[in-house]
Design a protein around this motif. Sequence first.
Motif, PDB file in Angstrom:
ATOM      1  N   ILE A  72       0.829  -1.212   0.000  1.00 18.83           N
ATOM      2  CA  ILE A  72       0.000   0.000   0.000  1.00 18.83           C
ATOM      3  C   ILE A  72       0.862   1.261   0.000  1.00 18.83           C
ATOM      4  O   ILE A  72       0.553   2.245  -0.655  1.00 18.83           O
ATOM      5  CB  ILE A  72      -0.976  -0.016   1.202  1.00 18.83           C
ATOM      6  N   VAL A  73       1.988   1.192   0.700  1.00 16.40           N
ATOM      7  CA  VAL A  73       2.829   2.381   0.831  1.00 16.40           C
ATOM      8  C   VAL A  73       3.729   2.563  -0.398  1.00 16.40           C
ATOM      9  O   VAL A  73       4.251   3.644  -0.652  1.00 16.40           O
ATOM     10  CB  VAL A  73       3.654   2.288   2.149  1.00 16.40           C
ATOM     11  N   CYS A  74       3.882   1.498  -1.171  1.00 19.18           N
ATOM     12  CA  CYS A  74       4.791   1.530  -2.323  1.00 19.18           C
ATOM     13  C   CYS A  74       4.237   2.427  -3.431  1.00 19.18           C
ATOM     14  O   CYS A  74       3.065   2.373  -3.769  1.00 19.18           O
ATOM     15  CB  CYS A  74       5.005   0.123  -2.857  1.00 19.18           C
ATOM     16  N   ASN A  75       5.128   3.265  -3.990  1.00 24.08           N
ATOM     17  CA  ASN A  75       4.711   4.199  -5.037  1.00 24.08           C
ATOM     18  C   ASN A  75       4.770   3.606  -6.435  1.00 24.08           C
ATOM     19  O   ASN A  75       4.337   4.218  -7.388  1.00 24.08           O
ATOM     20  CB  ASN A  75       5.623   5.418  -5.017  1.00 24.08           C
ATOM     21  N   ARG A  76       5.412   2.436  -6.542  1.00 19.47           N
ATOM     22  CA  ARG A  76       5.691   1.905  -7.874  1.00 19.47           C
ATOM     23  C   ARG A  76       4.722   0.785  -8.223  1.00 19.47           C
ATOM     24  O   ARG A  76       4.717  -0.257  -7.550  1.00 19.47           O
ATOM     25  CB  ARG A  76       7.109   1.340  -7.918  1.00 19.47           C
ATOM     26  N   GLU A  77       3.980   1.021  -9.234  1.00 19.60           N
ATOM     27  CA  GLU A  77       3.045  -0.007  -9.689  1.00 19.60           C
ATOM     28  C   GLU A  77       3.812  -1.284 -10.049  1.00 19.60           C
ATOM     29  O   GLU A  77       4.797  -1.243 -10.778  1.00 19.60           O
ATOM     30  CB  GLU A  77       2.301   0.522 -10.920  1.00 19.60           C
ATOM     31  N   GLY A  78       3.382  -2.406  -9.493  1.00 18.41           N
ATOM     32  CA  GLY A  78       3.967  -3.683  -9.902  1.00 18.41           C
ATOM     33  C   GLY A  78       5.263  -4.068  -9.209  1.00 18.41           C
ATOM     34  O   GLY A  78       5.825  -5.117  -9.480  1.00 18.41           O
TER      35      GLY A  78
ATOM     36  N   GLU C 177     -12.157   1.678  -4.871  1.00 23.48           N
ATOM     37  CA  GLU C 177     -11.281   2.331  -5.809  1.00 23.48           C
ATOM     38  C   GLU C 177      -9.868   1.975  -5.382  1.00 23.48           C
ATOM     39  O   GLU C 177      -9.670   1.284  -4.412  1.00 23.48           O
ATOM     40  CB  GLU C 177     -11.521   3.848  -5.771  1.00 23.48           C
ATOM     41  N   HIS C 178      -8.890   2.478  -6.100  1.00 24.63           N
ATOM     42  CA  HIS C 178      -7.495   2.170  -5.803  1.00 24.63           C
ATOM     43  C   HIS C 178      -7.163   2.452  -4.324  1.00 24.63           C
ATOM     44  O   HIS C 178      -7.537   3.483  -3.779  1.00 24.63           O
ATOM     45  CB  HIS C 178      -6.604   3.024  -6.716  1.00 24.63           C
ATOM     46  N   ALA C 179      -6.475   1.511  -3.691  1.00 24.81           N
ATOM     47  CA  ALA C 179      -6.086   1.694  -2.287  1.00 24.81           C
ATOM     48  C   ALA C 179      -5.099   2.855  -2.195  1.00 24.81           C
ATOM     49  O   ALA C 179      -4.074   2.853  -2.863  1.00 24.81           O
ATOM     50  CB  ALA C 179      -5.463   0.423  -1.749  1.00 24.81           C
TER      51      ALA C 179
END
Lengths: 96, 264, 435
Positions: A72-78, C177-179
Amino acid sequence: MSDSTISFQERMATAEFRVHHDAHIVVDGKVCADCSTRECVVACPASLFVPTSDGGIVFNYEQCFECGTCYIVCNREGAISWHYPEGGHGVVFRRT
Amino acid sequence: MSIVACLKWVSHPGEPHDERFSGMSPADQSALEFALRQAEQLGRDVTAITVGPSGADKVLRDALACGATHAIRIDAPTTAAGADVATAIASHIAGAEWVWCGDYSLDRGAGSVPAFIAAHLLAEQALGVIAAELHDGSVHATRRLDGGRRELLEVHAPAVVSVEGATARLRRAGLHSLRTANNASIDVVPATTPMHRAEFMVRPYRPRARELAAPPGDSPLDRLRVLTDAATSSAARGEKVTLAPADAAERIMRALRDWGYLTP
Amino acid sequence: MSQPDVDVVVVGGGPAGSCAAIVAARAGLSVVLLERGPFPGSKNMYGGVVYPRILDELIPNWWEEAPIQRWVTRRSTMMLTDTQALTVDFRSEAWGKPPYNGATAFRPDWDHWLAGYAEAAGAQLLTDTTVVGLIRDAKGAVVGVRTDRPDGDLTARVVIACDGVNSFLAKEAGLYEHADAKHFTLGVKETLSLPKEVIDERFAVRDRHGVDIEILGGTGKVNGGGFLYTGLDTLAVGVVLKLPKLAAQQQRPEQLVAGLKAHPAIAPLVQGAELKEYSAHLIPEAGLTMMPKMTTSGMLVAGDAAALCLAAGIWLEGVNFAMASGMYAGEAAVEAVHAGDVSENGLRGYQRRLSDTFVLKDHRKLRRAPELVLSDRVQHLYPGMIANVAERMFHVDNPHPKPGVRRILAQERKKAGVRRRDLLRDGWTGFRSFG
């Protein structure tokens, strides 16, 4: 263990983890390679994400509280794929 | 009842009085897995049996969910002595061809139950094995010996095999077999053989002290070398003998007495 | 459609799931309750206080059997700066007698106990089973769940997703929606052991009476809060941390707990206590702002999975919202199954019940509270300002005469760099929320 001087290993040893042989956290090193903020390293309460000297991230999954903070805290998709461990495995709380 | 898995309901070493943390030990899980594999190979059924109070039904239901076809619980307290547990189990599984057990139970096990069962059934035994291969009509088992050596055994039915944890990973029960197992009936039988409370040692075993003559050698260093055996290779310390089983047993007993592990 | 395996499958054996299963099973439906841990509660962690009033409907005299640690008879709200502490302390003997109010309890005990009622009602509890996805029909309606066991599909008329804060089921169903990290806080706690007599003495309580301390400030530059609760012979001390701030401030969660424990107002209370268990969990903090759609054809969402957690500073509640929403989801499922209509429309009784009761009324009333409580001003400016006002009011500075409170207030506001406009606005928001 009566003060805050206990090591992080000792701290984690107070919780029980029934470790499964397959990791339930997978980090895509290619996505992380140019990440400078590294939220997971700071925020993971079990300190499962460890930066390496070559700029990568080593991750562990064994002592995971299964809280979900990292993805959840990660900014990078994937970058972090995360699911619950197989039923019956993972953390077992007692006095929480 | 040709293949039997003997399972014990044990508590978690860290939470001895909490049923939420109880279940089958890793060794018993391995035993059950071997029993199930062998049953598939030979086209037989598996009977899961336990000695314990009603809480022990939990391990039987787990076994049923994984594929065991029958479940028997001999009603007795968890404190029953190993020899009595074995007698009770043996009296219910007469005629069993293959009996699989965990090597010893987590709570206070000495690993004696499988040996007692084998004695009752006049069966062959391979105890505390670290690997087992299933063959038609036989099991090839590997035991750990001192000094990194291995003992390879071939046992034939009727036989008792007790396995260490992690020798086989218990299969995961299917969702619908789990649902069925939750409502399956379990044969609960009273213990007809005596059940004594286990008397067990609460201190670590320590061989008794014995007198030793001063080792030969002129200097303290020489004597120390003799005393610690430091320079001799481990192969030279051993003694290889070929003896009839009875004589071999007597030789082992004599050695144990000489070394002070047994009272003369 | 062929006959489903069961009427209702409840995913997650927490307070929401167990209450849903109790209601549905008591109404005569066939119910399976799935739990991914080895027993219900084994994956669950919270601050430490439960308010079980809602259980009166399901389990009369629940207090006679509930596995509680202590009844909360003393509530303190504490405001900390580095060197000061201002505490509002309330105690009531009434809360130490039936029918009680709040209690400290361990979730592995509480949830396991509650699931026992679901089993007693006839629900089938299957543990060690993780749900990995939804089964949907051609029209997209939810008709069951897929577990991680072999032969692991389970079809049902209604799925009640009580799968916790990460609710992969609600996300898969497209209800969220997106978390967004800013909607979550991380709760980190230490369970410490101390002899019962020592706790009784330090916290001035007797028997089974206990203390609930909520703390504002004490988490350094990371917005959040702290708590300290008394178990029978344990203390629960921990912090709740706003996720983006935690990451940005480069401060480790366990260091923030250590910082709180070292505060001069807290240190004497926890001195000599031994760490028994360290734990962490996410909290859906943003209330109404983040709540998903809670009903879709064939599925209801309850508890943390529906973000039904009230984090409004002086009120920190979750288990009661979980139990109530689970109960209402169970009732709506029963209604829908009996009526033979499990479509979104057939399940609308759930949303109605949530709207008509405290579950959504409290959230609506307090919709601005979480943001206010975690705002930079409330977190970093007001505690110091208020503590300084208190300090100057009670500091005897003879031969100077006592200054007027209004003057102190004005001076301290300026010193703290708080604009009058902001103070009035926050005060008004707080008044509308809490008043």
